[in-house]
Enzyme design. Structure first.
Site, PDB file in Angstrom:
ATOM      1  N   HIS A 112      49.718  61.235  34.473  1.00 56.58           N
ATOM      2  CA  HIS A 112      51.001  60.651  34.893  1.00 56.58           C
ATOM      3  C   HIS A 112      51.455  61.374  36.160  1.00 56.58           C
ATOM      4  O   HIS A 112      51.397  62.609  36.220  1.00 56.58           O
ATOM      5  CB  HIS A 112      52.038  60.809  33.774  1.00 56.58           C
ATOM      6  N   ASN A 167      41.444  58.639  40.698  1.00 56.15           N
ATOM      7  CA  ASN A 167      41.323  59.592  39.585  1.00 56.15           C
ATOM      8  C   ASN A 167      40.006  59.392  38.840  1.00 56.15           C
ATOM      9  O   ASN A 167      39.366  60.366  38.435  1.00 56.15           O
ATOM     10  CB  ASN A 167      42.507  59.463  38.628  1.00 56.15           C
ATOM     11  N   ASN A 211      45.748  60.784  29.344  1.00 61.46           N
ATOM     12  CA  ASN A 211      46.366  60.002  30.414  1.00 61.46           C
ATOM     13  C   ASN A 211      46.826  60.941  31.515  1.00 61.46           C
ATOM     14  O   ASN A 211      47.180  62.090  31.245  1.00 61.46           O
ATOM     15  CB  ASN A 211      47.580  59.228  29.881  1.00 61.46           C
ATOM     16  N   GLY A 269      41.348  53.647  41.637  1.00 59.30           N
ATOM     17  CA  GLY A 269      40.412  54.461  40.877  1.00 59.30           C
ATOM     18  C   GLY A 269      40.071  55.791  41.504  1.00 59.30           C
ATOM     19  O   GLY A 269      38.988  56.328  41.284  1.00 59.30           O
ATOM     20  N   ASP A 305      54.257  57.899  27.448  1.00 57.69           N
ATOM     21  CA  ASP A 305      54.297  59.181  28.182  1.00 57.69           C
ATOM     22  C   ASP A 305      54.925  60.305  27.354  1.00 57.69           C
ATOM     23  O   ASP A 305      55.526  61.231  27.920  1.00 57.69           O
ATOM     24  CB  ASP A 305      55.075  59.023  29.515  1.00 57.69           C
ATOM     25  N   GLU A 321      46.541  65.633  41.059  1.00 56.39           N
ATOM     26  CA  GLU A 321      45.973  64.833  39.956  1.00 56.39           C
ATOM     27  C   GLU A 321      44.457  64.999  39.922  1.00 56.39           C
ATOM     28  O   GLU A 321      43.851  65.205  38.866  1.00 56.39           O
ATOM     29  CB  GLU A 321      46.332  63.355  40.130  1.00 56.39           C
TER      30      GLU A 321
HETATM   31  C1  GAR Z   1      47.927  57.697  39.922  1.00 59.80           C
HETATM   32  O1  GAR Z   1      48.886  58.322  40.704  1.00 59.80           O
HETATM   33  C2  GAR Z   1      48.301  57.821  38.453  1.00 59.80           C
HETATM   34  O2  GAR Z   1      48.898  59.036  38.118  1.00 59.80           O
HETATM   35  C3  GAR Z   1      49.271  56.690  38.311  1.00 59.80           C
HETATM   36  O3  GAR Z   1      48.710  55.643  39.062  1.00 59.80           O
HETATM   37  C4  GAR Z   1      47.942  56.185  40.132  1.00 59.80           C
HETATM   38  C5  GAR Z   1      46.558  55.581  40.075  1.00 59.80           C
HETATM   39  O4  GAR Z   1      45.809  55.939  41.192  1.00 59.80           O
HETATM   40  N1  GAR Z   1      49.452  56.351  36.931  1.00 59.80           N
HETATM   41  C6  GAR Z   1      50.607  55.946  36.408  1.00 59.80           C
HETATM   42  O5  GAR Z   1      51.608  55.766  37.066  1.00 59.80           O
HETATM   43  C7  GAR Z   1      50.567  55.687  34.914  1.00 59.80           C
HETATM   44  N2  GAR Z   1      51.890  55.692  34.362  1.00 59.80           N
HETATM   45  P1  GAR Z   1      44.219  55.837  41.171  1.00 59.80           P
HETATM   46  O6  GAR Z   1      43.865  54.410  40.740  1.00 59.80           O
HETATM   47  O7  GAR Z   1      43.820  56.057  42.598  1.00 59.80           O
HETATM   48  O8  GAR Z   1      43.675  56.861  40.238  1.00 59.80           O
END
Ligand code: GAR
Length: 210
Positions: free
Chosen positions: A111, A15, A109, A13, A152, A181
């Site tokens: 990515h 992001n 979203n 989490g 996506d 991100e």
């Molecule tokens: C992030 O890098 C996000 O972009 C990716 O998972 C990670 C989650 O990190 N998402 C995907 O790959 C979706 N296709 P977080 O839980 O620390 O935010």
């Protein structure tokens, strides 16, 4: 009353945290954080929501006969919390058509690659960075996009570019992409909250500040 935001996250989490930090510093024009939800009861994301007294919800997919039933239940909770916009932040489920239709053009979203490259089913988390390294691409990055019924494939809102270094490992690349991100996801949501995103086919026009 401001726009009501829900964030769906399956993992650490970070992001989500970037969005929460931006929200707390008033970057989302009076928006409310209505709900943090997860498909993983142990997700770190839920603790981040709880820490800020935001309502949280964990739904266990094992308790549902299929993805449609799971999403239907999620939709009930989103409706109960009067959610206007849904942010997927490391949410590792593909939304069913009913979900996407209910929140058409209202789901964002993030990515961890430069879409439309390195997206689609199976392209998530470390798989993405491994594929980028294997391809020999000189640049990777991240993409915030609207979610449509493909995986996506929705209209791109913002992207940031990160160079791929000779000595990169998937972990090292992931770490540098993640920094970007955390920078662009709050910006994209702020633009959404300011109603400055206009979708024209695949293109998202970013309107000048009113
Ligand atoms: C992030 O890098 C996000 O972009 C990716 O998972 C990670 C989650 O990190 N998402 C995907 O790959 C979706 N296709 P977080 O839980 O620390 O935010």
């Amino acid at each position: 009353m401001g726009i009501r935001i829900a964030v769906l996250a399956s993992g650490a989490g970070t992001n989500l945290q970037a969005l929460l930090d931006a929200w707390r510093s008033q970057q989302f024009r009076g928006a409310d954080m209505a709900l943090v939800a997860s498909d993983k009861p142990q997700a770190g994301a839920l603790k981040r929501g709880t820490a800020l007294q935001i309502p949280t919800l964990a739904l266990d997919p094992a308790k549902f006969p299929n993805a449609a039933a799971f999403d239907q239940e999620m939709l009930v909770h989103l409706a109960e919390h009067n959610v206007d916009v849904v942010c997927l932040a490391g949410y590792m489920r593909i939304l069913t058509p009913a979900f996407v239709q209910t929140y058409a053009n209202r789901i964002l979203n993030i990515h961890p690659a430069l879409l439309p490259a390195f997206g689609g089913r199976g392209m998530y988390g470390h798989h993405v960075h491994e594929a980028v390294l294997k391809s020999g691409a000189r640049f990777s990055g991240c993409t915030v996009h609207f979610v449509d019924e493909g995986t996506d494939t929705g209209p791109i809102i913002l992207q940031a570019v990160v160079p791929v270094l000779d000595q990169d490992t998937p972990e090292a690349l992931a770490e540098r992409v993640l920094i970007e991100e955390h920078r662009i996801y709050p910006r994209a949501l702020a633009l959404y909250c300011e109603q400055r995103l206009q979708i024209a086919g695949k293109r998202v026009h970013i309107l000048e500040k009113a």
